[in-house]
Design a protein around this motif. Sequence first.
Motif, PDB file in Angstrom:
ATOM      1  N   LEU A  43       0.831  -1.209   0.000  1.00 39.96           N
ATOM      2  CA  LEU A  43       0.000   0.000   0.000  1.00 39.96           C
ATOM      3  C   LEU A  43       0.862   1.255   0.000  1.00 39.96           C
ATOM      4  O   LEU A  43       0.539   2.237  -0.686  1.00 39.96           O
ATOM      5  CB  LEU A  43      -0.952  -0.014   1.197  1.00 39.96           C
ATOM      6  N   ASP A  44       1.968   1.250   0.741  1.00 35.05           N
ATOM      7  CA  ASP A  44       2.887   2.390   0.735  1.00 35.05           C
ATOM      8  C   ASP A  44       3.443   2.638  -0.666  1.00 35.05           C
ATOM      9  O   ASP A  44       3.555   3.791  -1.099  1.00 35.05           O
ATOM     10  CB  ASP A  44       4.041   2.174   1.711  1.00 35.05           C
ATOM     11  N   MET A  45       3.766   1.560  -1.367  1.00 32.92           N
ATOM     12  CA  MET A  45       4.282   1.699  -2.733  1.00 32.92           C
ATOM     13  C   MET A  45       3.209   2.279  -3.651  1.00 32.92           C
ATOM     14  O   MET A  45       3.494   3.170  -4.473  1.00 32.92           O
ATOM     15  CB  MET A  45       4.787   0.352  -3.253  1.00 32.92           C
ATOM     16  N   LYS A  46       1.992   1.793  -3.526  1.00 32.14           N
ATOM     17  CA  LYS A  46       0.892   2.283  -4.354  1.00 32.14           C
ATOM     18  C   LYS A  46       0.629   3.764  -4.070  1.00 32.14           C
ATOM     19  O   LYS A  46       0.461   4.566  -4.988  1.00 32.14           O
ATOM     20  CB  LYS A  46      -0.376   1.469  -4.094  1.00 32.14           C
ATOM     21  N   ILE A  47       0.622   4.134  -2.797  1.00 31.67           N
ATOM     22  CA  ILE A  47       0.403   5.536  -2.416  1.00 31.67           C
ATOM     23  C   ILE A  47       1.535   6.408  -2.942  1.00 31.67           C
ATOM     24  O   ILE A  47       1.302   7.503  -3.461  1.00 31.67           O
ATOM     25  CB  ILE A  47       0.253   5.652  -0.883  1.00 31.67           C
ATOM     26  N   LYS A  48       2.770   5.927  -2.836  1.00 33.98           N
ATOM     27  CA  LYS A  48       3.932   6.679  -3.323  1.00 33.98           C
ATOM     28  C   LYS A  48       3.831   6.908  -4.831  1.00 33.98           C
ATOM     29  O   LYS A  48       4.182   7.988  -5.316  1.00 33.98           O
ATOM     30  CB  LYS A  48       5.221   5.925  -2.971  1.00 33.98           C
ATOM     31  N   GLU A  49       3.325   5.923  -5.566  1.00 29.65           N
ATOM     32  CA  GLU A  49       3.148   6.080  -7.013  1.00 29.65           C
ATOM     33  C   GLU A  49       2.171   7.216  -7.311  1.00 29.65           C
ATOM     34  O   GLU A  49       2.421   8.029  -8.203  1.00 29.65           O
ATOM     35  CB  GLU A  49       2.650   4.777  -7.637  1.00 29.65           C
ATOM     36  N   PHE A  50       1.069   7.274  -6.571  1.00 31.89           N
ATOM     37  CA  PHE A  50       0.110   8.361  -6.770  1.00 31.89           C
ATOM     38  C   PHE A  50       0.717   9.707  -6.378  1.00 31.89           C
ATOM     39  O   PHE A  50       0.521  10.708  -7.071  1.00 31.89           O
ATOM     40  CB  PHE A  50      -1.182   8.116  -5.983  1.00 31.89           C
ATOM     41  N   ASN A  52       3.847  10.559  -6.470  1.00 28.64           N
ATOM     42  CA  ASN A  52       4.803  10.937  -7.510  1.00 28.64           C
ATOM     43  C   ASN A  52       4.084  11.404  -8.774  1.00 28.64           C
ATOM     44  O   ASN A  52       4.508  12.367  -9.418  1.00 28.64           O
ATOM     45  CB  ASN A  52       5.741   9.771  -7.836  1.00 28.64           C
ATOM     46  N   LYS A  53       3.028  10.719  -9.131  1.00 24.11           N
ATOM     47  CA  LYS A  53       2.269  11.073 -10.341  1.00 24.11           C
ATOM     48  C   LYS A  53       1.656  12.463 -10.212  1.00 24.11           C
ATOM     49  O   LYS A  53       1.725  13.262 -11.136  1.00 24.11           O
ATOM     50  CB  LYS A  53       1.173  10.043 -10.593  1.00 24.11           C
ATOM     51  N   TRP A  54       1.053  12.746  -9.057  1.00 24.69           N
ATOM     52  CA  TRP A  54       0.323  13.997  -8.880  1.00 24.69           C
ATOM     53  C   TRP A  54       1.139  15.075  -8.161  1.00 24.69           C
ATOM     54  O   TRP A  54       0.692  16.207  -8.034  1.00 24.69           O
ATOM     55  CB  TRP A  54      -0.984  13.734  -8.143  1.00 24.69           C
ATOM     56  N   LYS A  55       2.310  14.724  -7.664  1.00 24.65           N
ATOM     57  CA  LYS A  55       3.204  15.672  -6.969  1.00 24.65           C
ATOM     58  C   LYS A  55       2.528  16.312  -5.752  1.00 24.65           C
ATOM     59  O   LYS A  55       2.689  17.503  -5.478  1.00 24.65           O
ATOM     60  CB  LYS A  55       3.687  16.783  -7.929  1.00 24.65           C
ATOM     61  N   MET A  56       1.767  15.473  -5.019  1.00 29.34           N
ATOM     62  CA  MET A  56       1.093  15.943  -3.805  1.00 29.34           C
ATOM     63  C   MET A  56       0.622  14.729  -3.021  1.00 29.34           C
ATOM     64  O   MET A  56       0.601  13.623  -3.549  1.00 29.34           O
ATOM     65  CB  MET A  56      -0.091  16.855  -4.154  1.00 29.34           C
ATOM     66  N   GLU A  60      -4.137  16.849  -0.166  1.00 33.11           N
ATOM     67  CA  GLU A  60      -4.067  17.971  -1.100  1.00 33.11           C
ATOM     68  C   GLU A  60      -4.794  17.620  -2.407  1.00 33.11           C
ATOM     69  O   GLU A  60      -5.520  18.449  -2.960  1.00 33.11           O
ATOM     70  CB  GLU A  60      -2.615  18.354  -1.396  1.00 33.11           C
ATOM     71  N   PHE A  61      -4.606  16.403  -2.877  1.00 29.59           N
ATOM     72  CA  PHE A  61      -5.287  15.959  -4.099  1.00 29.59           C
ATOM     73  C   PHE A  61      -6.802  16.071  -3.929  1.00 29.59           C
ATOM     74  O   PHE A  61      -7.503  16.590  -4.807  1.00 29.59           O
ATOM     75  CB  PHE A  61      -4.883  14.511  -4.415  1.00 29.59           C
ATOM     76  N   LYS A  62      -7.295  15.604  -2.797  1.00 33.34           N
ATOM     77  CA  LYS A  62      -8.734  15.626  -2.520  1.00 33.34           C
ATOM     78  C   LYS A  62      -9.267  17.069  -2.485  1.00 33.34           C
ATOM     79  O   LYS A  62     -10.307  17.367  -3.076  1.00 33.34           O
ATOM     80  CB  LYS A  62      -8.996  14.923  -1.188  1.00 33.34           C
ATOM     81  N   ILE A  63      -8.542  17.954  -1.817  1.00 33.71           N
ATOM     82  CA  ILE A  63      -8.949  19.368  -1.736  1.00 33.71           C
ATOM     83  C   ILE A  63      -8.955  20.013  -3.121  1.00 33.71           C
ATOM     84  O   ILE A  63      -9.914  20.686  -3.508  1.00 33.71           O
ATOM     85  CB  ILE A  63      -8.029  20.141  -0.767  1.00 33.71           C
ATOM     86  N   VAL A  79      -8.726  10.911 -13.600  1.00 33.98           N
ATOM     87  CA  VAL A  79      -8.714  11.578 -12.292  1.00 33.98           C
ATOM     88  C   VAL A  79      -9.633  10.847 -11.320  1.00 33.98           C
ATOM     89  O   VAL A  79      -9.256  10.574 -10.175  1.00 33.98           O
ATOM     90  CB  VAL A  79      -9.110  13.065 -12.421  1.00 33.98           C
ATOM     91  N   GLU A  80     -10.831  10.523 -11.776  1.00 30.75           N
ATOM     92  CA  GLU A  80     -11.764   9.825 -10.895  1.00 30.75           C
ATOM     93  C   GLU A  80     -11.254   8.444 -10.507  1.00 30.75           C
ATOM     94  O   GLU A  80     -11.369   8.034  -9.359  1.00 30.75           O
ATOM     95  CB  GLU A  80     -13.138   9.728 -11.554  1.00 30.75           C
ATOM     96  N   GLN A  81     -10.679   7.737 -11.467  1.00 31.70           N
ATOM     97  CA  GLN A  81     -10.131   6.410 -11.170  1.00 31.70           C
ATOM     98  C   GLN A  81      -8.983   6.513 -10.178  1.00 31.70           C
ATOM     99  O   GLN A  81      -8.913   5.737  -9.225  1.00 31.70           O
ATOM    100  CB  GLN A  81      -9.655   5.735 -12.451  1.00 31.70           C
ATOM    101  N   ASP A  82      -8.083   7.471 -10.373  1.00 32.14           N
ATOM    102  CA  ASP A  82      -6.974   7.665  -9.433  1.00 32.14           C
ATOM    103  C   ASP A  82      -7.502   8.014  -8.045  1.00 32.14           C
ATOM    104  O   ASP A  82      -6.996   7.512  -7.038  1.00 32.14           O
ATOM    105  CB  ASP A  82      -6.024   8.758  -9.922  1.00 32.14           C
ATOM    106  N   PHE A  83      -8.529   8.874  -8.000  1.00 30.50           N
ATOM    107  CA  PHE A  83      -9.093   9.235  -6.703  1.00 30.50           C
ATOM    108  C   PHE A  83      -9.589   8.005  -5.966  1.00 30.50           C
ATOM    109  O   PHE A  83      -9.257   7.794  -4.797  1.00 30.50           O
ATOM    110  CB  PHE A  83     -10.241  10.245  -6.856  1.00 30.50           C
ATOM    111  N   TRP A  84     -10.390   7.178  -6.626  1.00 33.35           N
ATOM    112  CA  TRP A  84     -10.970   6.004  -5.955  1.00 33.35           C
ATOM    113  C   TRP A  84      -9.905   4.996  -5.550  1.00 33.35           C
ATOM    114  O   TRP A  84      -9.960   4.432  -4.459  1.00 33.35           O
ATOM    115  CB  TRP A  84     -12.043   5.354  -6.822  1.00 33.35           C
ATOM    116  N   GLU A  85      -8.923   4.768  -6.404  1.00 39.14           N
ATOM    117  CA  GLU A  85      -7.857   3.819  -6.069  1.00 39.14           C
ATOM    118  C   GLU A  85      -6.967   4.359  -4.949  1.00 39.14           C
ATOM    119  O   GLU A  85      -6.561   3.608  -4.059  1.00 39.14           O
ATOM    120  CB  GLU A  85      -7.010   3.510  -7.306  1.00 39.14           C
ATOM    121  N   TRP A  86      -6.678   5.630  -4.996  1.00 34.96           N
ATOM    122  CA  TRP A  86      -5.840   6.267  -3.975  1.00 34.96           C
ATOM    123  C   TRP A  86      -6.564   6.279  -2.639  1.00 34.96           C
ATOM    124  O   TRP A  86      -5.989   5.949  -1.602  1.00 34.96           O
ATOM    125  CB  TRP A  86      -5.485   7.664  -4.419  1.00 34.96           C
TER     126      TRP A  86
END
Length: 104
Positions: A43-50, A52-56, A60-63, A79-86
């Motif tokens: 999960l840490d790796m998956k979160i880190k990928e997001f 890095n992708k979004w630079k936040m 912050e992404f949610k806001i 964007v919606e897919q990244d939001f739900w997966e993140w």
Amino acid sequence: MLTISLISPKLGELLIKTTKVSDIDHALEKVFKEYIDLKLKDLDMKIKEFENKWKMDFNEFKIRLEKGTLPQDSYSFEVEQDFWEWEEAESLKAHYESLKEEWT
């Protein structure tokens, strides 16, 4: 604690051999802890990928998603897919961290 009668003898023997500990309770505890650690690492790796992708980070992404200030259209499929997966990864991480804290 668990007793050996709740686990088949074959599974109990395999757990003891695999974990190299002396009894079923310790073997299950070790497997459980290692499972949680692996889940958290994934999960840490998956979160880190997001991140890095979004630079936040996710907050912050949610806001920025709510305000419509992301570099991409907030209503796009990506964007919606990244939001739900993140969000799922963040929720699962919190869940596994609470289990780990409860266990130790």
